[in-house]
Design an enzyme around this catalytic site. Structure first.
Site, PDB file in Angstrom:
ATOM      1  CG  ASN A   9      -1.789   1.218   1.332  1.00  0.00           C
ATOM      2  OD1 ASN A   9      -1.805   2.047   0.416  1.00  0.00           O
ATOM      3  ND2 ASN A   9      -2.520   1.344   2.422  1.00  0.00           N
ATOM      4  CE  LYS A  11      -0.387   3.174   4.834  1.00  0.00           C
ATOM      5  NZ  LYS A  11      -0.307   3.268   6.286  1.00  0.00           N
ATOM      6  CG  HIS A  95      -6.062   2.012   5.218  1.00  0.00           C
ATOM      7  ND1 HIS A  95      -5.613   2.882   6.178  1.00  0.00           N
ATOM      8  CD2 HIS A  95      -5.064   1.129   4.998  1.00  0.00           C
ATOM      9  CE1 HIS A  95      -4.372   2.538   6.511  1.00  0.00           C
ATOM     10  NE2 HIS A  95      -4.016   1.482   5.809  1.00  0.00           N
ATOM     11  CD  GLU A  97      -3.157   5.421   6.806  1.00  0.00           C
ATOM     12  OE1 GLU A  97      -3.153   5.529   5.575  1.00  0.00           O
ATOM     13  OE2 GLU A  97      -2.254   4.832   7.444  1.00  0.00           O
ATOM     14  CD  GLU A 167      -3.688  -2.362   7.236  1.00  0.00           C
ATOM     15  OE1 GLU A 167      -2.598  -2.653   6.750  1.00  0.00           O
ATOM     16  OE2 GLU A 167      -4.270  -1.292   6.993  1.00  0.00           O
ATOM     17  N   GLY A 173       2.405   2.283  10.953  1.00  0.00           N
ATOM     18  CA  GLY A 173       3.353   3.384  10.854  1.00  0.00           C
ATOM     19  C   GLY A 173       4.067   3.701  12.166  1.00  0.00           C
ATOM     20  CB  SER A 212       5.046  -1.808  11.917  1.00  0.00           C
ATOM     21  OG  SER A 212       4.666  -0.480  12.194  1.00  0.00           O
TER      22      SER A 212
HETATM   23  P1  13P Z   1       2.810   0.415   7.732  1.00  0.00           P
HETATM   24  O1  13P Z   1       3.340  -0.866   7.141  1.00  0.00           O
HETATM   25  O2  13P Z   1       3.550   1.629   7.305  1.00  0.00           O
HETATM   26  O3  13P Z   1       2.676   0.308   9.227  1.00  0.00           O
HETATM   27  O4  13P Z   1       1.331   0.601   7.160  1.00  0.00           O
HETATM   28  C1  13P Z   1       0.429  -0.439   7.269  1.00  0.00           C
HETATM   29  C2  13P Z   1      -0.786  -0.096   6.486  1.00  0.00           C
HETATM   30  O5  13P Z   1      -1.549   0.781   6.858  1.00  0.00           O
HETATM   31  C3  13P Z   1      -0.998  -0.808   5.222  1.00  0.00           C
HETATM   32  O6  13P Z   1      -2.256  -0.557   4.709  1.00  0.00           O
END
Ligand code: 13P
Length: 254
Positions: A9, A11, A95, A97, A167, A173, A212
């Site tokens: 991803n 992002k 997601h 976010e 997640e 992150g 992560s």
């Molecule tokens: P990270 O791997 O940066 O923690 O992000 C995970 C994520 O949100 C994947 O969709």
């Protein structure tokens, strides 16, 4: 046997010039990865270029979001048919976010997932609890509710097209991966729920872990019985790191 699915991803990162630099490096590195599905979820602006670069490989492009309506006055939004037109085989919905920063409800996520299926795109449906919810002992309950509401519009005969991504928000992150045991506990709970909703098909739905994930942590996560893949943010921006995640079987710690 569920086929593992490793997804990047990206992002809101990278521009068009980065795409071919990435794929030129990444594609040969994963040439031997035959028994896994590999997916890259890119910003909308990069999908056309990405899908072109991936043509002739088994790696598939994915959207990071979609709007549930087919077309119309939804300024700034992208419809499922548009993702299909760009060559997307998957798209992420729900997601954390988007849930936290853009106020998306599970009911809205459910509409997105079914819009994707109508266009033959596989939804990657994300669920996960916050740290506060986990500390309050509510992790399983929160995930269960999100999952039930987010999958409410999936027809049973299409259940196997769905991928679920667990997640935990506190692991995204932050550099703080859930331990394989913590992740497995939630994945097993999700599995039970999928089987209750979809019967035997629920057993074939793949459940990814995200938060992560790194080359150093992926092997032990993937070794858990109900972890069938990874959804990778930060580490996926580095083609070398993501290739090691795809080749997770080689990453076993001595
Ligand atoms: P990270 O791997 O940066 O923690 O992000 C995970 C994520 O949100 C994947 O969709």
């Amino acid at each position: 046997m569920r086929r593992p699915i490793l997804a990047a991803n990206w992002k809101m990162n990278l521009t068009s010039a980065d795409v071919s630099a990435y794929t030129n490096r990444f594609i040969p590195l994963v040439a031997d990865a035959k028994d896994v599905d590999i997916v890259i979820a890119a910003p909308f602006t990069l999908l056309d270029r990405l899908a072109n670069e991936l043509a002739g490989t088994a790696i598939q492009a994915a959207g990071q979001n979609v709007h549930p309506e087919e077309s119309g006055a939804f300024t700034g939004e992208i419809a499922a048919a548009m993702l299909a037109d760009m060559g997307c085989a998957y798209a992420i919905v729900g997601h954390s976010e988007r849930r936290a920063l853009f106020g998306e409800s599970s009911a809205f996520v459910a509409k997105k997932a079914s819009a994707l299926l109508r266009c033959e795109i596989r939804p990657i449906v994300c669920v996960g609890e916050t740290l506060q919810q986990r500390d309050a002992g509510r992790a399983l309950e929160v995930v269960e509710t999100q999952l039930r509401e987010s999958l409410a519009e999936i027809p049973g005969e299409q259940a196997e097209q769905v991928v679920v991504a667990y997640e935990p928000v506190w692991a995204i992150g932050t550099g703080r991966t859930a331990t394989p045991e913590i992740a497995q506990e939630v994945h097993a709970h999700i599995r039970k729920q999928l089987s209750a909703q979809f019967g035997e098909a629920g057993n074939r739905i793949r459940i990814q872990y995200g938060g992560s994930v790194k080359p150093e942590t992926v092997y032990d996560l993937m070794n858990q019985p109900d972890i069938d893949g990874a959804l990778v943010g930060g580490a996926s921006l580095d083609p070398e790191a993501f290739s090691r995640i795809v080749l997770y079987q080689n990453q076993r710690n001595p």
